[in-house]
Motif scaffolding. Structure first.
Motif, PDB file in Angstrom:
ATOM      1  N   ARG A  51       0.831  -1.207   0.000  1.00  0.00           N
ATOM      2  CA  ARG A  51       0.000   0.000   0.000  1.00  0.00           C
ATOM      3  C   ARG A  51       0.861   1.251   0.000  1.00  0.00           C
TER       4      ARG A  51
ATOM      5  N   SER B 143      -4.462  -5.368  -0.977  1.00  0.00           N
ATOM      6  CA  SER B 143      -3.332  -4.452  -0.796  1.00  0.00           C
ATOM      7  C   SER B 143      -2.455  -4.404  -2.041  1.00  0.00           C
TER       8      SER B 143
ATOM      9  N   LEU C  48      -6.363   3.073  -7.081  1.00  0.00           N
ATOM     10  CA  LEU C  48      -6.313   2.528  -5.724  1.00  0.00           C
ATOM     11  C   LEU C  48      -7.691   2.120  -5.226  1.00  0.00           C
ATOM     12  N   THR C  49      -8.716   2.789  -5.719  1.00  0.00           N
ATOM     13  CA  THR C  49     -10.090   2.455  -5.349  1.00  0.00           C
ATOM     14  C   THR C  49     -10.694   1.575  -6.435  1.00  0.00           C
TER      15      THR C  49
ATOM     16  N   TYR D  92      -8.711  -0.270  -2.122  1.00  0.00           N
ATOM     17  CA  TYR D  92      -8.344   0.293  -0.828  1.00  0.00           C
ATOM     18  C   TYR D  92      -9.529   0.921  -0.109  1.00  0.00           C
TER      19      TYR D  92
ATOM     20  N   VAL E 180      -3.719   5.105   5.456  1.00  0.00           N
ATOM     21  CA  VAL E 180      -4.142   4.043   4.543  1.00  0.00           C
ATOM     22  C   VAL E 180      -3.213   2.843   4.633  1.00  0.00           C
ATOM     23  N   HIS E 181      -1.888   3.100   4.642  1.00  0.00           N
ATOM     24  CA  HIS E 181      -0.973   1.953   4.622  1.00  0.00           C
ATOM     25  C   HIS E 181      -0.587   1.467   6.017  1.00  0.00           C
TER      26      HIS E 181
END
Length: 433
Positions: free
Chosen positions: A103, A141, A378-379, A382, A400-401
């Motif tokens: 991520r 991820s 990313l979406t 995530y 997020v990560h």
């Protein structure tokens, strides 16, 4: 005219002239990244091996060399790496990293302005071993990868099903098998040896680990003419992706204080592949080395003393036919693995060609475009775009990560405030009647 010097032979192959970066985190991750990188190198690419920063002291020279990596491996943060020319000039990046680092890498890529670059690296993600836990969390991820390698059809099917629920494009998913395994055939050794491959947190409980070691001591006592070797995952002063809370050498001191240590019992840090060469029997609870040993033809047993559970990773081996208790182990045990399970469900059958072909096609497409390929979003892997905006706005990429790091200060301050309130209550004088 060729730019190769007289001392450097010109590279040939479909990846000639391409630059490959192989990224890992801990030792087994770096090893697998290097193995995959050398597949590209064998077809003409140049190779550089790096480690993404995960924790202090995450790699030692001994760990790297034990995994067949003799190059100098620098440790660098994902954000720093993505900003570097070394990264941006690479044609292929192989990332064999944990979910948090994946991520972090893809968030850094999304933040970087690569749209003005004439090209960008094609990112390939693979697993360092069998996937025992957090299947979907780990897959998601890594979902923004251009090429996402899966060990088994079952793993890929699970990812595709979840992706369909979210509306996520899963065309990046390929089944490659476990790419980091040693493929050399096994031959029976001259001297009998049972090799047990330890895992730092499987089992994780002290009483279970004590039983494990006591049973191995008993095994050595029952077979005094057989070497019983315990392969430690890491030394006391070394780190791994999961570091042992109850190191077997520490538990051994307690046990040997009560009874004598058998002369044929040894702890070892010898490279795993060499130990499989020496083994007449390989035993473990759920390590990836079991799949490697089975694929090479070495007799292998999965320890069933603690039952079958997701927490132990032993569910992965259901159907293998290789379960046995520690009391049942003998140096004369033969191979018991079910061939259908080994071929279809273990991940032992490596298929790197689909991955190499896909990377070649993506590179060719980017060359024709003469511009950097768009990054995969990313979406929704995530989370929703609303969540991503909220999290990044409140805590930055770490929200997020590594959200647990964002929460820690608040928890700490809350605890301090609660203690302060309690102290004020204790010190406050009692009201007068």
């Amino acid at each position: 005219m060729s730019t190769a010097s007289a001392d450097t032979p010109e590279r040939k192959g479909r990846f000639a002239g391409r630059r490959v970066l192989a990224l890992g985190t801990f030792d087994s991750f770096v090893k697998t990244a290097a193995v995959i990188g050398r597949m590209f190198e064998s077809e003409g690419a140049s190779l550089k091996i790096l480690a993404l920063s995960a924790s202090e002291g995450q790699l030692t020279t001994r760990q790297l060399e034990a995994n067949g990596v003799f190059e100098s491996v620098d440790v660098v943060a994902a954000e720093t790496l993505v900003k570097s020319r070394l990264f941006r000039d690479a044609h292929v990046v192989i990332a064999v990293v944990d979910g948090g680092r994946a991520r972090e890498l893809f968030l850094a890529l999304a933040t970087a302005d690569l749209s003005r670059e004439p090209a960008r690296p094609i990112v390939v993600v693979a697993s360092p071993g069998v996937v025992l836990a957090d299947h979907l969390a780990g897959f998601m991820s890594r979902a923004p990868a251009d090429v996402l390698c899966f060990n088994t059809e079952g793993d890929r099917d699970l990812y595709r099903a979840a992706a369909a629920e979210l509306g996520l494009d899963s065309t990046n998913a390929l089944v490659t098998g476990l790419l980091g395994l040693d493929r050399r055939p096994w031959s029976p050794p001259v001297k009998k040896a049972i090799v047990f491959f330890e895992q730092p947190v499987i089992p994780a409980i002290r009483i279970q680990r004590t039983h494990l070691l006591a049973s191995l001591i008993d095994l050595a006592t029952r077979f005094p003419d057989t070497d019983v070797l315990i392969k430690l995952r890491h030394a006391r002063d070394e780190r791994a992706h999961h570091s042992a809370r109850f190191h077997l050498e520490d538990l051994a001191r307690e046990l040997f204080a009560r009874s004598r240590r058998p002369a044929n019992l040894q702890f070892t840090h010898e490279p795993a592949q060499q130990l499989v060469d020496r083994a007449s029997l390989v035993a473990t609870v759920s390590s990836t080395i079991a799949v490697e040993a089975m694929a090479r033809g070495a007799p292998t047993r999965i320890i069933s003393d603690f039952g079958v559970s997701e927490a132990l990773g032993t569910t992965y081996f259901v159907g293998s036919g290789c379960f046995a208790t520690l009391r049942e182990l003998t140096p004369e045990m033969g191979s018991a693995v079910e061939p259908v399970w080994l071929v279809a469900r273990s991940g032992a059958a490596a298929r790197p060609e689909p991955m190499l072909d896909q990377v070649e096609a993506l590179l060719a497409g980017q060359d024709r475009l003469e511009a950097a390929l768009p990054l995969r979003p990313l979406t929704p892997a995530y989370g929703s775009s609303d969540w991503m905006a909220f999290a990044l706005g409140r805590g930055g990429p770490a929200a997020v990560h590594a959200p647990h790091l964002v929460e820690k200060p608040r928890r700490g301050l809350g605890m301090v405030a609660a203690v302060a309130r309690r102290l004020r209550q204790v010190r406050r004088p009692a009201p007068r009647g």
